[in-house]
Design a protein around this motif. Structure first.
Motif, mmCIF file in Angstrom:
data_model
loop_
_atom_site.group_PDB
_atom_site.id
_atom_site.type_symbol
_atom_site.label_atom_id
_atom_site.label_comp_id
_atom_site.label_asym_id
_atom_site.label_seq_id
_atom_site.Cartn_x
_atom_site.Cartn_y
_atom_site.Cartn_z
ATOM 1 N N GLY A 127 31.603 41.607 43.214
ATOM 2 C CA GLY A 127 32.901 42.034 42.689
ATOM 3 C C GLY A 127 33.321 41.230 41.474
ATOM 4 N N ILE A 128 33.046 39.939 41.493
ATOM 5 C CA ILE A 128 33.391 39.091 40.350
ATOM 6 C C ILE A 128 32.546 39.463 39.140
ATOM 7 N N ALA A 129 31.259 39.722 39.374
ATOM 8 C CA ALA A 129 30.374 40.128 38.280
ATOM 9 C C ALA A 129 30.822 41.450 37.671
ATOM 10 N N GLU A 130 31.277 42.367 38.515
ATOM 11 C CA GLU A 130 31.771 43.651 38.009
ATOM 12 C C GLU A 130 33.010 43.456 37.129
ATOM 13 N N ALA A 131 33.890 42.536 37.537
ATOM 14 C CA ALA A 131 35.087 42.255 36.737
ATOM 15 C C ALA A 131 34.713 41.611 35.405
ATOM 16 N N ALA A 132 33.755 40.682 35.428
ATOM 17 C CA ALA A 132 33.301 40.044 34.194
ATOM 18 C C ALA A 132 32.648 41.069 33.267
ATOM 19 N N HIS A 133 31.858 41.950 33.847
ATOM 20 C CA HIS A 133 31.202 43.009 33.077
ATOM 21 C C HIS A 133 32.234 43.909 32.414
ATOM 22 N N ALA A 134 33.254 44.313 33.166
ATOM 23 C CA ALA A 134 34.291 45.195 32.634
ATOM 24 C C ALA A 134 35.077 44.531 31.503
ATOM 25 N N ALA A 135 35.232 43.203 31.591
ATOM 26 C CA ALA A 135 35.985 42.469 30.571
ATOM 27 C C ALA A 135 35.116 42.017 29.403
ATOM 28 N N GLY A 136 33.801 42.274 29.484
ATOM 29 C CA GLY A 136 32.898 41.885 28.413
ATOM 30 C C GLY A 136 32.605 40.405 28.345
ATOM 31 N N LEU A 137 32.668 39.706 29.499
ATOM 32 C CA LEU A 137 32.479 38.259 29.544
ATOM 33 C C LEU A 137 31.061 37.892 29.947
ATOM 34 N N HIS A 138 30.650 36.695 29.567
ATOM 35 C CA HIS A 138 29.432 36.115 30.131
ATOM 36 C C HIS A 138 29.688 35.804 31.612
ATOM 37 N N TYR A 139 28.647 35.936 32.429
ATOM 38 C CA TYR A 139 28.801 35.711 33.871
ATOM 39 C C TYR A 139 27.692 34.781 34.360
#
Length: 358
Positions: A75-87
């Motif tokens: 879930g955290i990775a999905e949020a980072a992906h949606a925000a365009g962040l490095h994870y």
């Protein structure tokens, strides 16, 4: 990349935040249980299950490091992906990593799971050894996080997440055997080895290889990962999980084990990586064998498991910031060059401190 959010202010997350701060990052620490005024960076309280709160916490960030239990990371990775962040994360969970791999196909930033000790540093070492051979026939990776002064029949203390330990003891394990990717049972393939005169046993556990089976398929016929413990441990764990059926009660199992064997300060992390194959037309073997003990880092004494895990992921993050590693797509640990990792401000602890070479 300068501004990073660190999720989970346990021992590893707190140290990772401090090391990132020392390395020049602007850090925000987030934890559900409370904020701290004793750290050199800002901390916030956030309910990660609340999308509004979590989204607000990520505002202005360029990267996310999750130091939370593995089941939260997708879930955290999905949020980072949606925000365009490095994870970045420390997970050993195979399904979580496969989900993040899918996200990486459309990510704007780098998706880098498995950046801890095992998977993580051990894969960097294994890849470095493999690269020294013209034709590598086998690579064996072994890691054990243990008390220096074991007591009782188990000879163990839960200095790592009980959820993570139970997960790796019970989930099937990927290996390369005779050139094929296979799934084998955990807590099997038991072997004996010695490091600096200390007898240890090693047995299969899940997740330690990361993506290495896929990477080396068709190139190295035999690769496996095992966890190291003091002799007798694996028999007791098989009895606990399978004869007493605690495999059906994972949460209870973790609580029982931590209650019986709480964390200790005087721990040691053993790393034993070996590879065999042909060099200059002759059969040869190369080994990387270390024992890492607690050290003083970022102003305080740190357990071996905390600093080896935190230093691994922070060293990777430094390399991404500095352009030594790519800034988008999916990062495999075996693609991280060991000399460059050891040359980072944080990763250098692996070469300089707390270790003996056996």
């Amino acid at each position: 990349m300068k501004r990073i959010v660190v999720l989970g202010m346990g021992k590893v997350g707190t140290l990772a935040g401090e090391l990132l701060h020392e390395a020049g990052f602007a850090v925000t620490g987030i934890d559900a249980l409370g904020k701290s005024d004793d750290l050199p960076f800002e901390t916030q309280v956030c309910d990660l299950s609340d999308p509004v709160q979590f989204s607000a916490a990520l505002q202005g960030a360029e990267a996310v490091l999750s130091c939370l239990p593995y089941h939260l990371n997708t879930g955290i990775a999905e949020a980072a992906h949606a925000a365009g962040l490095h994870y970045f994360d420390l997970t050993e969970d195979v399904p979580t990593t496969k989900a993040i791999l899918e996200l990486s196909k459309t990510s704007k930033g780098l998706m880098a799971p498995q950046c801890g000790l095992a998977p993580g540093f051990v894969g960097i070492v294994g890849a470095d050894l493999i690269s020294q051979f013209e034709d590598c026939r086998a690579c064996k990776m072994r890691v054990g996080a243990l008390p220096q002064h074991p007591t009782g029949l188990m000879g163990y203390s839960f200095n790592w997440s009980p959820e993570g330990v139970v997960n790796e003891y019970l989930n099937d394990c990927e290996v390369l055997e005779d050139g094929q990717i296979k799934s084998v049972s955990p807590m099997e393939w038991i072997e004996k080895l010695y490091i600096d005169g200390t007898e240890l046993e090693a047995f299969t556990t899940s997740g330690g290889l990361g993506t290495m089976c896929e990477t080396y398929l068709g190139r190295v016929p035999n690769i496996d990962y095992k966890t190291m413990r003091y002799p007798g441990h694996v028999d007791l764990m098989n009895f606990f999980f399978h004869e007493l059926l605690m495999r059906d009660r994972r949460k209870d199992a973790g609580e029982i084990l931590v209650h019986a064997k709480p964390p200790v300060e005087d721990d040691i992390v053993y790393v034993h990586v070996s590879a065999e194959g042909m060099i200059d037309g002759k059969l040869a073997r190369r080994e990387f064998v270390r024992g890492y003990k607690p050290i003083d880092l970022a102003g305080r004494r740190r357990t071996a498991i905390a600093w080896t895990t935190a230093s691994s992921v922070v060293g990777i993050i430094e390399m991404v910031r500095d352009g030594t590693l790519p800034g988008a797509g999916f990062l495999k640990q075996e693609d991280v060059p060991l000399p460059a990792f050891l040359a980072t401000r944080t990763g250098s602890a692996y070469a300089a401190e707390g270790a003996f070479s056996a």
